[in-house]
Structure formats: C-alpha cells, structure tokens
Design a protein around this motif. Structure first.
Motif, PDB file in Angstrom:
ATOM      1  N   SER A  72       0.824  -1.208   0.000  1.00 14.99           N
ATOM      2  CA  SER A  72       0.000   0.000   0.000  1.00 14.99           C
ATOM      3  C   SER A  72       0.858   1.258   0.000  1.00 14.99           C
ATOM      4  O   SER A  72       0.510   2.249  -0.652  1.00 14.99           O
ATOM      5  N   ALA A  73       2.003   1.230   0.679  1.00 13.40           N
ATOM      6  CA  ALA A  73       2.911   2.380   0.646  1.00 13.40           C
ATOM      7  C   ALA A  73       3.449   2.594  -0.759  1.00 13.40           C
ATOM      8  O   ALA A  73       3.528   3.736  -1.246  1.00 13.40           O
ATOM      9  N   SER A  74       3.813   1.520  -1.441  1.00 13.10           N
ATOM     10  CA  SER A  74       4.330   1.636  -2.802  1.00 13.10           C
ATOM     11  C   SER A  74       3.262   2.144  -3.764  1.00 13.10           C
ATOM     12  O   SER A  74       3.544   2.987  -4.628  1.00 13.10           O
ATOM     13  N   LEU A  75       2.051   1.646  -3.631  1.00  8.68           N
ATOM     14  CA  LEU A  75       0.984   2.097  -4.527  1.00  8.68           C
ATOM     15  C   LEU A  75       0.607   3.558  -4.272  1.00  8.68           C
ATOM     16  O   LEU A  75       0.320   4.302  -5.214  1.00  8.68           O
ATOM     17  N   LEU A  76       0.624   3.990  -3.014  1.00  6.33           N
ATOM     18  CA  LEU A  76       0.384   5.405  -2.728  1.00  6.33           C
ATOM     19  C   LEU A  76       1.499   6.275  -3.306  1.00  6.33           C
ATOM     20  O   LEU A  76       1.248   7.379  -3.782  1.00  6.33           O
ATOM     21  N   ASN A  77       2.723   5.771  -3.276  1.00  7.35           N
ATOM     22  CA  ASN A  77       3.838   6.501  -3.857  1.00  7.35           C
ATOM     23  C   ASN A  77       3.683   6.611  -5.366  1.00  7.35           C
ATOM     24  O   ASN A  77       3.988   7.653  -5.961  1.00  7.35           O
ATOM     25  N   VAL A  78       3.175   5.561  -6.001  1.00  8.61           N
ATOM     26  CA  VAL A  78       2.913   5.601  -7.447  1.00  8.61           C
ATOM     27  C   VAL A  78       1.875   6.671  -7.765  1.00  8.61           C
ATOM     28  O   VAL A  78       2.045   7.464  -8.700  1.00  8.61           O
ATOM     29  N   VAL A  79       0.805   6.701  -6.990  1.00  8.64           N
ATOM     30  CA  VAL A  79      -0.245   7.697  -7.216  1.00  8.64           C
ATOM     31  C   VAL A  79       0.306   9.105  -7.018  1.00  8.64           C
ATOM     32  O   VAL A  79       0.004  10.027  -7.792  1.00  8.64           O
ATOM     33  N   ALA A  80       1.159   9.273  -6.000  1.00 11.64           N
ATOM     34  CA  ALA A  80       1.735  10.593  -5.739  1.00 11.64           C
ATOM     35  C   ALA A  80       2.610  11.059  -6.900  1.00 11.64           C
ATOM     36  O   ALA A  80       2.533  12.215  -7.326  1.00 11.64           O
ATOM     37  N   PHE A  82       2.395  10.090  -9.991  1.00 13.43           N
ATOM     38  CA  PHE A  82       1.522  10.334 -11.138  1.00 13.43           C
ATOM     39  C   PHE A  82       0.810  11.677 -10.999  1.00 13.43           C
ATOM     40  O   PHE A  82       0.674  12.424 -11.970  1.00 13.43           O
ATOM     41  N   LEU A  83       0.371  12.005  -9.798  1.00 15.64           N
ATOM     42  CA  LEU A  83      -0.292  13.292  -9.574  1.00 15.64           C
ATOM     43  C   LEU A  83       0.677  14.464  -9.691  1.00 15.64           C
ATOM     44  O   LEU A  83       0.264  15.585 -10.003  1.00 15.64           O
ATOM     45  N   GLY A 117       8.590  10.702 -13.564  1.00 13.96           N
ATOM     46  CA  GLY A 117       7.329  10.178 -13.038  1.00 13.96           C
ATOM     47  C   GLY A 117       6.997   8.812 -13.597  1.00 13.96           C
ATOM     48  O   GLY A 117       6.582   7.909 -12.860  1.00 13.96           O
ATOM     49  N   LEU A 118       7.205   8.622 -14.897  1.00 15.58           N
ATOM     50  CA  LEU A 118       6.905   7.322 -15.503  1.00 15.58           C
ATOM     51  C   LEU A 118       7.877   6.237 -15.055  1.00 15.58           C
ATOM     52  O   LEU A 118       7.470   5.093 -14.817  1.00 15.58           O
ATOM     53  N   VAL A 119       9.153   6.583 -14.929  1.00 14.53           N
ATOM     54  CA  VAL A 119      10.134   5.594 -14.466  1.00 14.53           C
ATOM     55  C   VAL A 119       9.836   5.191 -13.029  1.00 14.53           C
ATOM     56  O   VAL A 119       9.888   4.006 -12.676  1.00 14.53           O
ATOM     57  N   GLU A 120       9.529   6.163 -12.186  1.00 14.50           N
ATOM     58  CA  GLU A 120       9.176   5.845 -10.799  1.00 14.50           C
ATOM     59  C   GLU A 120       7.898   5.009 -10.745  1.00 14.50           C
ATOM     60  O   GLU A 120       7.801   4.060  -9.968  1.00 14.50           O
ATOM     61  N   LEU A 121       6.932   5.335 -11.576  1.00 11.74           N
ATOM     62  CA  LEU A 121       5.692   4.575 -11.654  1.00 11.74           C
ATOM     63  C   LEU A 121       5.967   3.125 -12.029  1.00 11.74           C
ATOM     64  O   LEU A 121       5.500   2.192 -11.364  1.00 11.74           O
ATOM     65  N   LEU A 122       6.755   2.912 -13.075  1.00 13.93           N
ATOM     66  CA  LEU A 122       7.069   1.548 -13.499  1.00 13.93           C
ATOM     67  C   LEU A 122       7.885   0.801 -12.451  1.00 13.93           C
ATOM     68  O   LEU A 122       7.639  -0.383 -12.197  1.00 13.93           O
ATOM     69  N   LEU A 125       5.583  -0.227  -9.576  1.00 13.53           N
ATOM     70  CA  LEU A 125       4.660  -1.287  -9.973  1.00 13.53           C
ATOM     71  C   LEU A 125       5.384  -2.615 -10.163  1.00 13.53           C
ATOM     72  O   LEU A 125       4.859  -3.672  -9.804  1.00 13.53           O
ATOM     73  N   PHE A 126       6.595  -2.581 -10.721  1.00 14.50           N
ATOM     74  CA  PHE A 126       7.390  -3.807 -10.831  1.00 14.50           C
ATOM     75  C   PHE A 126       7.718  -4.367  -9.452  1.00 14.50           C
ATOM     76  O   PHE A 126       7.677  -5.575  -9.228  1.00 14.50           O
ATOM     77  N   TYR A 127       8.034  -3.473  -8.513  1.00 13.99           N
ATOM     78  CA  TYR A 127       8.369  -3.911  -7.157  1.00 13.99           C
ATOM     79  C   TYR A 127       7.171  -4.579  -6.483  1.00 13.99           C
ATOM     80  O   TYR A 127       7.311  -5.636  -5.872  1.00 13.99           O
ATOM     81  N   VAL A 128       6.012  -3.975  -6.621  1.00 11.95           N
ATOM     82  CA  VAL A 128       4.800  -4.575  -6.038  1.00 11.95           C
ATOM     83  C   VAL A 128       4.511  -5.916  -6.712  1.00 11.95           C
ATOM     84  O   VAL A 128       4.152  -6.895  -6.048  1.00 11.95           O
TER      85      VAL A 128
END
Length: 136
Positions: A72-80, A82-83, A117-122, A125-128
């Motif tokens: 959940s921490a990783s997914l919130l970081n992805v959303v952050a 992206f925003l 942002g896209l690299v951090e997003l990927l 998501l790969f980590y999760v």
C-alpha cells in the motif's frame, strides 16, 4: 486546479512515507525471545551468516506479514508521482510564459518530470508485482 493536485500529491507522499517508516520500524523490532532460547545472545547477522533455517523462516514469515503495508505504501507513492507530473508540466509552461521565454530549459524540465514520473511509476509497480510473485 494545480493546487488540488499538489495537495493530493503531498498527502499521498506523506502517507506513503509514514507507511514506509512503519514498515521499516516493524521489521527492525525484534520479537521477544524466551529465556530458554539458546541463540538469544547471537546477533541477527550471525544467524544469517550461519544460514540458520529457523531464523530465515521466521524472518520470511515476518516479512510476509508486513507485505500489505509495503504494497500500500508503494501504490500510494505511485499515485503521488503520477499526480505530481501535471503540476510540474504546468509550472514549466507558466515559467516559460506560455512558450515565449527560455523554452529549452522549461522543455527539459517538462521532459524530466514526465520521464521521472513514468520511471518511478514503473519501478514501483514492478516492485509490487515482484513482492506478490514472491508470495505466490
């Protein structure tokens, strides 16, 4: 409009960092050992060095119990992240005065925002995905 995105990104970053801190602190706290335990005086590193199977199983079980917090921490970081792309692009546009002043550095700022942002997003998501595959 970008104020709302910045506030939402800041809230997501703050929440994910708090969850990361909770996850790390819970992993670092050692469980209470009994007085009968023959290995109580050994450090965690010595147990890992000896490849003690019971210690490794305990650590794996603890990590799997903490997996939902990390996910959940990783997914919130992805959303952050992206925003955060939108306000950075808007800032580059405003600072270049609508594309009329010093366009090169502001285009570079926009490209770095989008690529970062896209690299951090990927990466998140790969980590999760890897964490979920390890539990499968």
């Amino acid at each position: 409009m970008w104020d709302i995105k910045c506030i939402a990104a800041a809230m997501c970053f703050a929440t994910s960092n708090i969850l990361f801190a909770v996850h790390t602190s819970r992993l670092l706290l050692r469980p209470n050992r009994t007085d009968d335990d023959e290995e109580e005086d050994k450090s965690s590193f010595e147990l890992w060095k000896e490849l003690n199977p019971t210690h490794i199983q305990e650590q794996w079980a603890r990590m799997s119990e903490e997996r939902p917090i990390m996910a959940s921490a990783s997914l919130l970081n992805v959303v952050a992240w992206f925003l955060m792309i939108g306000p950075l692009l808007q800032s580059a546009w405003v600072l270049s005065r609508g594309g009329r002043r010093l366009v090169g550095p502001h285009v570079l700022l926009a490209l770095l925002a989008v690529c970062g942002g896209l690299v951090e997003l990927l990466a998140r998501l790969f980590y999760v995905g890897m964490m979920n595959a390890a539990q499968w």
